[in-house]
Enzyme design. Sequence first.
Site, PDB file in Angstrom:
ATOM      1  CE  LYS A 152      -5.285   3.479  22.327  1.00 37.46           C
ATOM      2  NZ  LYS A 152      -5.593   3.593  23.766  1.00 37.46           N
ATOM      3  CG  ASP A 192      -7.829   6.194  23.192  1.00 35.78           C
ATOM      4  OD1 ASP A 192      -7.324   5.976  24.299  1.00 35.78           O
ATOM      5  OD2 ASP A 192      -7.404   7.097  22.432  1.00 35.78           O
TER       6      ASP A 192
END
Length: 473
Positions: A152, A192
Amino acid sequence: MTNGNFASDFDDKFTKYTKYCIMDKQVKNYVDKFMAELIAKNPGEKEFHQAVSEVVESVAPYILQNPYLLDQKIMERIVEPERVIMFRVPWMDDKGEIHVNRGFRVQMNSAIGPYKGGVRFHSSVNLSIMKFLAFEQTFKNSLTTLPMGGAKGGSDFSPRGKSDAEVMRFCQSFINELYRHIGPDTDVPAGDIGVGGREVGFMFGQYKKLKNEWTGTYTGKGQCWGGSLLRPEATGYGACYFAQDMLATRGKSFKGQTVVISGSGNVAQYAAEKAMRLGAKVVTFSDSNGYIYDPEGMTEEKIAYVKNLKNVIRGRIKEYVKQYPNAKYFEGERPWGVKCDIAMPCATQNEIELKDAEKLVANGCYCVTEGANMPTTPDAIALFQKNKMLYSPGKASNAGGVSTSGLEMSQNSMRLKWTAEEVDEKLHRIMSDIHAACVKYGTEEDGYINYVKGANIAGFIKVANAMCEQGLV
Ligand code: NDP
């Protein structure tokens, strides 16, 4: 030391565990000690502690049944990122003023494939949030059945209120450092919160310029430059496919059900669209300022309005009530007090706290399907499970997004493009397979399906087995 191929006898050991449940105290001691050490080693990272704690509680009984995994210190290795990259992101605004943000990429685990996970641009981003998301991503990607590791990234930069030119300069500066750590067989980022098609475009463009090569290094790309059909829809649609399978275990479907959704971004928009098309009445959207309640429910036209409002005009959800005066706007509130059958949190972490869960339960909600990552606090999850509600954690029910990213990677490698029907069919199958894995490993003795346990154990087995087989690296 014995051979690491423990997965073959997993089912046998798992059955023994669930049957006799012999070690409650031993499990508690293991979890308490493990978490105490983790917290001491990673002070202040509360979101990371929360995400790890949930997984360790699920897999501890199995680890204790497999001394090989204890010897291998498999949990100690899984919670330690393989690499953390933190870097300066300087950029200039339209007035010529200089700003400095912090960039992150947490490359958590590459045991089953190249690192894969989104990039988040939001003022709240910090190392703890990046680590929790990368940790969750590792198990989620394992559940998809596709070969993808976990990662991430992001920055404490907020695109809200910035011009396109400012967002572009920021994205280019972000990639000026990140480009050396990513690649089609190394690490493939995606979107995201705060990172949609516009931001992916700017990052991909700068990456391509610096590397002087066209590869599928980002997913969520534009449709005319390598993006997969249905990738924008995939997380929201996938969450609804997962919910359909959950509902079917109780002989129910979306038809005629009232659905409350939080968020109004990518995941929320497509969760609402699919739930509505499956016959549900979707009555809310929200953003970080408040929520709208539309008692008449969403229509194709209303959802198209929200998409335009959030993705093109980049406005706030409160503007919805100017367009649709029968709806009401509630400033500073979350939508969980609205009476519903099904709740789909699709905004951010820890957005359903115990007090919110109590309202949902009191109002008769019986199904909570997470579109966001870790939107429900542990005490709220416990309440749902105590009430034997259908409850799915994001790592299972929002895995449709990364699954379709995996399909985009395959299409890029093969230099071809599948039709929307082909992608949808694959997405649907993957979500059903994830549901089946949760049922297999999460069904309790009384028949209740504990999707948290099921998802954690199913995700863990593959990663742990791959790590053991690859030696101490
Ligand atoms: P978007 O940026 O498109 O939308 C996020 C939405 O959540 C916006 O409505 C935003 O409101 C709201 N929001 C953000 N932070 C908060 C907050 N602190 N409190 C209340 N509302 C907030 O992001 P996505 O839709 O892509 O992501 C939503 C969630 O889904 C995240 O948890 C993400 O990690 C998860 N997810 C996303 C995937 C994807 O494919 N996009 C895949 C899997 C999971 P505002 O406009 O006010 O910021």
